[in-house]
Design a protein around this motif. Structure first.
Motif, PDB file in Angstrom:
ATOM      1  N   ARG A  51      20.799  10.824 -79.294  1.00 35.55           N
ATOM      2  CA  ARG A  51      21.384  11.967 -80.003  1.00 35.55           C
ATOM      3  C   ARG A  51      20.721  13.266 -79.566  1.00 35.55           C
ATOM      4  O   ARG A  51      21.375  14.284 -79.370  1.00 35.55           O
ATOM      5  CB  ARG A  51      21.258  11.796 -81.516  1.00 35.55           C
ATOM      6  N   GLN A  60      23.847  11.793 -75.788  1.00 35.24           N
ATOM      7  CA  GLN A  60      25.012  10.907 -75.695  1.00 35.24           C
ATOM      8  C   GLN A  60      25.297  10.372 -77.096  1.00 35.24           C
ATOM      9  O   GLN A  60      24.772   9.330 -77.487  1.00 35.24           O
ATOM     10  CB  GLN A  60      24.724   9.750 -74.728  1.00 35.24           C
ATOM     11  N   ASP A  61      26.124  11.105 -77.817  1.00 38.19           N
ATOM     12  CA  ASP A  61      26.365  10.768 -79.221  1.00 38.19           C
ATOM     13  C   ASP A  61      26.962   9.379 -79.428  1.00 38.19           C
ATOM     14  O   ASP A  61      26.631   8.708 -80.403  1.00 38.19           O
ATOM     15  CB  ASP A  61      27.268  11.823 -79.863  1.00 38.19           C
ATOM     16  N   GLU A  62      27.826   8.936 -78.515  1.00 38.30           N
ATOM     17  CA  GLU A  62      28.431   7.603 -78.677  1.00 38.30           C
ATOM     18  C   GLU A  62      27.373   6.507 -78.609  1.00 38.30           C
ATOM     19  O   GLU A  62      27.415   5.548 -79.373  1.00 38.30           O
ATOM     20  CB  GLU A  62      29.530   7.356 -77.634  1.00 38.30           C
ATOM     21  N   GLY A  92      30.060  11.558 -82.033  1.00 41.29           N
ATOM     22  CA  GLY A  92      30.012  10.251 -81.410  1.00 41.29           C
ATOM     23  C   GLY A  92      30.903   9.204 -82.048  1.00 41.29           C
ATOM     24  O   GLY A  92      30.868   8.040 -81.665  1.00 41.29           O
TER      25      GLY A  92
END
Length: 158
Positions: A51, A60-62, A92
């Motif tokens: 995050r 990379q929120d996902e 995400g």
């Protein structure tokens, strides 16, 4: 002596001054291994890493949601609160106040003061909660969070 994710974090801190790029890759690899082996603390920390874009990773929120979810499903209160915030903001994942309330509730029930505070805010706004706004329930949750030392809850209680 710290174990698991705490030990890996302490080791990362001590080696970061040697060669940050190599240390970052090594530490990320260690956290991934711990997380894949089911360590909920490491899973939560991987969520934070992804995050915030730590250890040389781009945000990379996902991936953050993926790791928060694994830790949250394992009962990690901090991860439950982080996951709730991701649902609340739609970072995400698909934004969902109902999912946010679900995970804030789980974390609040485990004594997570941030979750208690944010769940109170959800009740005050009437978002994702059954029965609409409830200032009474919000105040109860702020009181619980304030007793745990949550500064914003203390402030909001006035």
């Amino acid at each position: 002596m710290p174990t698991g994710a705490a030990a890996a974090a302490a080791a990362a801190k001590s080696r970061a001054s040697v060669n940050p790029e190599v240390s970052n890759r090594e530490e990320l690899k260690k956290f991934k291994k711990l997380a894949e082996d089911g360590n909920a603390g490491a899973q939560c920390y991987l969520g934070i890493i992804y995050r915030q874009g730590l250890l040389g990773c781009a945000p990379q929120d996902e991936l953050a949601v993926k790791w928060y979810l694994r830790a949250a499903q394992g009962g990690h209160a901090g991860a439950q609160c982080h996951l709730a915030m991701m649902y609340k903001t739609g970072r995400g994942c698909q934004q969902s106040d109902i999912e946010a309330v679900k995970w804030f509730t789980k974390a609040a029930d485990r004594g997570e003061a941030n979750a208690q505070y944010y769940l109170g805010r959800m009740y005050a706004a009437g978002k994702g909660v059954h029965g609409g706004k409830s200032y009474e329930r919000a105040a109860e949750l702020f009181e619980i969070a304030a007793k745990a030392g949550h500064a914003a809850a203390v402030r909001d209680l006035g």
